[in-house]
Design a protein around this motif. Sequence first.
Motif, mmCIF file in Angstrom:
data_model
loop_
_atom_site.group_PDB
_atom_site.id
_atom_site.type_symbol
_atom_site.label_atom_id
_atom_site.label_comp_id
_atom_site.label_asym_id
_atom_site.label_seq_id
_atom_site.Cartn_x
_atom_site.Cartn_y
_atom_site.Cartn_z
ATOM 1 N N TYR A 1 1.051 -1.227 -0.108
ATOM 2 C CA TYR A 1 -0.153 -0.027 -0.047
ATOM 3 C C TYR A 1 0.853 1.296 -0.022
ATOM 4 C CZ TYR A 1 0.684 -1.088 4.836
ATOM 5 O OH TYR A 1 1.281 -1.489 6.235
ATOM 6 N N LEU A 2 0.240 2.429 -0.457
ATOM 7 C CA LEU A 2 1.063 3.493 -0.716
ATOM 8 C C LEU A 2 1.233 4.395 0.733
ATOM 9 C CD1 LEU A 2 -0.376 4.881 -3.983
ATOM 10 C CD2 LEU A 2 1.865 4.320 -3.298
ATOM 11 N N ASN A 3 0.524 4.005 2.097
ATOM 12 C CA ASN A 3 0.867 4.562 3.098
ATOM 13 C C ASN A 3 2.399 4.400 3.517
ATOM 14 O OD1 ASN A 3 -2.064 3.162 3.022
ATOM 15 N ND2 ASN A 3 -2.317 4.544 4.922
ATOM 16 N N VAL A 4 2.829 5.197 4.218
ATOM 17 C CA VAL A 4 4.485 5.419 4.706
ATOM 18 C C VAL A 4 4.558 4.198 5.732
ATOM 19 C CG1 VAL A 4 6.402 6.448 5.641
ATOM 20 C CG2 VAL A 4 4.838 7.674 3.893
ATOM 21 N N ASP A 5 3.579 4.042 6.515
ATOM 22 C CA ASP A 5 3.494 3.033 7.416
ATOM 23 C C ASP A 5 1.930 3.086 7.835
ATOM 24 O OD1 ASP A 5 2.823 4.779 9.681
ATOM 25 O OD2 ASP A 5 4.929 5.092 9.798
ATOM 26 N N PRO A 6 1.613 1.744 8.508
ATOM 27 C CA PRO A 6 0.312 1.643 8.934
ATOM 28 C C PRO A 6 -0.199 2.407 9.965
ATOM 29 C CG PRO A 6 1.509 -0.074 9.488
ATOM 30 C CD PRO A 6 2.364 0.650 9.131
ATOM 31 N N GLY A 7 0.581 3.447 10.609
ATOM 32 C CA GLY A 7 0.305 4.163 11.906
ATOM 33 C C GLY A 7 -1.067 5.091 11.648
ATOM 34 N N ASN A 8 -1.317 5.442 10.628
ATOM 35 C CA ASN A 8 -2.766 5.942 10.355
ATOM 36 C C ASN A 8 -3.706 5.420 10.015
ATOM 37 O OD1 ASN A 8 -1.519 8.580 11.435
ATOM 38 N ND2 ASN A 8 -0.778 9.008 9.432
ATOM 39 N N MET A 9 -3.728 3.973 9.730
ATOM 40 C CA MET A 9 -4.717 3.456 9.239
ATOM 41 C C MET A 9 -5.825 2.850 10.412
ATOM 42 S SD MET A 9 -2.091 0.828 6.582
ATOM 43 C CE MET A 9 -3.643 0.085 5.678
ATOM 44 N N SER A 10 -6.765 2.507 10.074
ATOM 45 C CA SER A 10 -8.020 2.229 10.803
ATOM 46 C C SER A 10 -7.840 0.601 11.287
ATOM 47 C CB SER A 10 -9.283 2.315 10.143
ATOM 48 O OG SER A 10 -10.437 1.588 10.863
ATOM 49 N N PRO A 11 -8.002 0.431 12.524
ATOM 50 C CA PRO A 11 -7.815 -1.106 12.868
ATOM 51 C C PRO A 11 -8.948 -2.060 11.998
ATOM 52 C CG PRO A 11 -7.964 0.206 14.988
ATOM 53 C CD PRO A 11 -8.183 1.030 13.717
ATOM 54 N N TYR A 12 -10.096 -1.249 11.720
ATOM 55 C CA TYR A 12 -10.980 -2.071 10.824
ATOM 56 C C TYR A 12 -10.455 -2.398 9.468
ATOM 57 C CZ TYR A 12 -14.247 -0.339 14.382
ATOM 58 O OH TYR A 12 -14.882 -0.060 15.751
ATOM 59 N N ARG A 13 -9.712 -1.532 8.815
ATOM 60 C CA ARG A 13 -9.125 -1.799 7.781
ATOM 61 C C ARG A 13 -7.841 -2.871 7.673
ATOM 62 N NH1 ARG A 13 -11.090 -1.101 3.075
ATOM 63 N NH2 ARG A 13 -9.121 -0.659 2.144
ATOM 64 N N HIS A 14 -7.051 -2.695 8.755
ATOM 65 C CA HIS A 14 -5.689 -3.092 8.779
ATOM 66 C C HIS A 14 -5.700 -4.046 9.830
ATOM 67 C CE1 HIS A 14 -1.216 -3.329 9.182
ATOM 68 N NE2 HIS A 14 -1.297 -3.063 7.697
ATOM 69 N N GLY A 15 -6.471 -3.981 10.871
ATOM 70 C CA GLY A 15 -6.070 -4.980 12.082
ATOM 71 C C GLY A 15 -5.222 -4.208 13.152
ATOM 72 N N GLU A 16 -4.464 -4.930 13.957
ATOM 73 C CA GLU A 16 -3.399 -4.055 15.029
ATOM 74 C C GLU A 16 -2.177 -3.541 14.125
ATOM 75 O OE1 GLU A 16 -1.967 -6.540 18.517
ATOM 76 O OE2 GLU A 16 -0.381 -6.919 17.063
ATOM 77 N N ILE A 17 -2.007 -2.561 14.808
ATOM 78 C CA ILE A 17 -0.581 -1.679 14.593
ATOM 79 C C ILE A 17 0.426 -2.291 15.475
ATOM 80 C CG2 ILE A 17 0.428 0.412 14.113
ATOM 81 C CD1 ILE A 17 -2.013 -0.216 12.132
ATOM 82 N N PHE A 18 1.207 -2.947 14.961
ATOM 83 C CA PHE A 18 2.412 -3.528 15.906
ATOM 84 C C PHE A 18 3.396 -2.487 16.116
ATOM 85 C CE2 PHE A 18 6.201 -6.027 16.982
ATOM 86 C CZ PHE A 18 5.617 -6.782 18.246
ATOM 87 N N VAL A 19 3.993 -2.305 17.345
ATOM 88 C CA VAL A 19 5.081 -1.413 17.515
ATOM 89 C C VAL A 19 6.368 -2.019 18.024
ATOM 90 C CG1 VAL A 19 5.586 0.721 18.887
ATOM 91 C CG2 VAL A 19 3.338 0.616 18.345
ATOM 92 N N THR A 20 7.493 -1.412 17.442
ATOM 93 C CA THR A 20 8.718 -2.010 17.593
ATOM 94 C C THR A 20 9.532 -1.291 18.874
ATOM 95 O OG1 THR A 20 9.661 -0.843 16.074
ATOM 96 C CG2 THR A 20 8.904 -3.093 15.209
ATOM 97 N N ASP A 21 10.711 -1.835 19.230
ATOM 98 C CA ASP A 21 11.232 -1.092 20.369
ATOM 99 C C ASP A 21 11.767 0.360 19.988
ATOM 100 O OD1 ASP A 21 11.470 -3.253 21.928
ATOM 101 O OD2 ASP A 21 13.440 -3.716 21.759
ATOM 102 N N ASP A 22 12.069 0.514 18.757
ATOM 103 C CA ASP A 22 12.529 1.682 18.327
ATOM 104 C C ASP A 22 11.231 2.830 17.760
ATOM 105 O OD1 ASP A 22 11.640 0.356 15.944
ATOM 106 O OD2 ASP A 22 13.866 0.843 14.763
ATOM 107 N N GLY A 23 10.185 2.259 18.262
ATOM 108 C CA GLY A 23 9.098 3.402 17.872
ATOM 109 C C GLY A 23 8.518 3.106 16.566
ATOM 110 N N ALA A 24 8.679 2.086 15.668
ATOM 111 C CA ALA A 24 8.300 1.816 14.347
ATOM 112 C C ALA A 24 6.753 1.351 14.524
ATOM 113 C CB ALA A 24 9.058 1.005 13.636
#
Length: 521
Positions: A53-76
């Motif tokens: 997808y064209l999003n830079v990352d899933p951070g702004n994506m709705s959980p209804y569209r993408h499910g969980e947003i997983f976060v790493t140690d470095d804040g990704a």
Amino acid sequence: MCGKLKTIMNHAKYVFVTGGVVSGLGKGITAASLGRLLTNRGLKVTIQKFDVYLNVDPGNMSPYRHGEIFVTDDGAETDIDVGHYERFLGKHFTVANNSTTGKIYQNVISRERSGEFNGRDIQVIPHITDEIITQMKAVADGNDVVIIELGGTIGDIESMAHVEAIRQFRKKLGPQGSVLLHLTLIPYLEASGEIKTKPTQNSVRDLSRLGVTADMIVCRTSAHVKLDAETKEKLVMYCNLDSVEDVIHAKDARSIYEVPLLLKEQNMDDIVLKKLGLKAPKGDMREWEKMVDGLTNGGTPKTIAVVGKYVEVPDAYLSVSEAIRAAALATHVKPTIKFIHAEDVEKHGAKKMLQGADAIIVPSGFGKRGLEGKMLTAQYARENKTPFLALGGLGMSSTVLEFAKNVAKIKDEKELFKKGDVMRLGLYKCALTPGSKAHAQYGKAEIAERHRHKYEFQNEFKKQLEDAGLVFSGINKENDLVEIVEIVELKDHPYFVAAHFNAEFISKPYKPHPLFVGLMK
């Protein structure tokens, strides 16, 4: 073993995992399972996910569209599959382990704007494909095998540049430099009692038209379907494979953690290593087998209510579910996870919705919707002595707000949390208060946990809440931020903890998170 490998290898070997026919077949679980098998054989393995997808990352994506947003140690903020990678391999990954088409184009355009391309026109080939290859190479250092999972389905226009990059990169890697696994659906027609290979044949043909050859086919089927020798021979012929051993049957499993064992039974790791020209000692999967047996069999049945905002999409709370199962395994509990919408608690009442739950979890979320329902949930758990764990920004805030309103009688309780200048993402340290439940569960004075929230507790209310019986059992000393809240005004309450961080993100099936273990106990 790994040291010896490095002396005979110029670079890491690559395994590419693509998918065809339909989406959602489990490429991430397949990649993670192979990674587990290779790790158990002494190899250093990493996994990288490319989302198209064209999003830079899933951070702004709705959980209804993408499910969980997983976060790493470095804040990704990453794809849900990165969570699978960490849980299966027992490693902590970084922003480099997840890329998107948006991120790739952003990098190329930023370089073009700064004049790096010396006035050249920028094209998909070679500039975008070069950037994809660069990112694939970026995770290779220190690893023997890099597994690349390509999101989407072969044939989709979104993944064309990635497939072309794989074609170019495989050519550079040379013989035995890479293996490509193509995951497809083998449908079963109940009416005629037949399994159909034509969709797989067509998918492999689509891949070949793009210049990429599948070395192995991973066939997804329902649990009752058997892939007989005749069907495998047919796939070998029409998919241009070397032998029937290159056809792997990936049927539905009782648990995602059973998948490595099912693949091991078919010698998938041996086949991949042979194609890559690698040798490694046999892996010992007995501990993994013991874990899977515990997850799928024994334990005392208990019902865990998860009161959230996005319960229509269970994947929105995938890490929470897996953390529950891991802690349940460690405490000999067989959990039934019951998802309850926070708005239903507000509409129908906490007693009606939560009665019968052996424990309650309130996970994180964004926005005020569902806040009242989560506050009612916290009140119910506090007053009925039901084991309770709240997670993340909204989990913690709803718990503290309920206490402030109903116990401390603070009239302006809505002022307790205010939006920070930036979202707090990634790993932050937390000092634990001696004698607190949190300190007892962790067994140490300082911890580090992953965050994803915007609002912070306002410390001017701290004394009022402490006087009313609230214990602040975890503090970020560097920023003086409240980390963990523990309710202890009910001396005999079995367990009532709210954490500002997302404890579920670092839980592993064989290393459950202390707060989840405390809840289960």
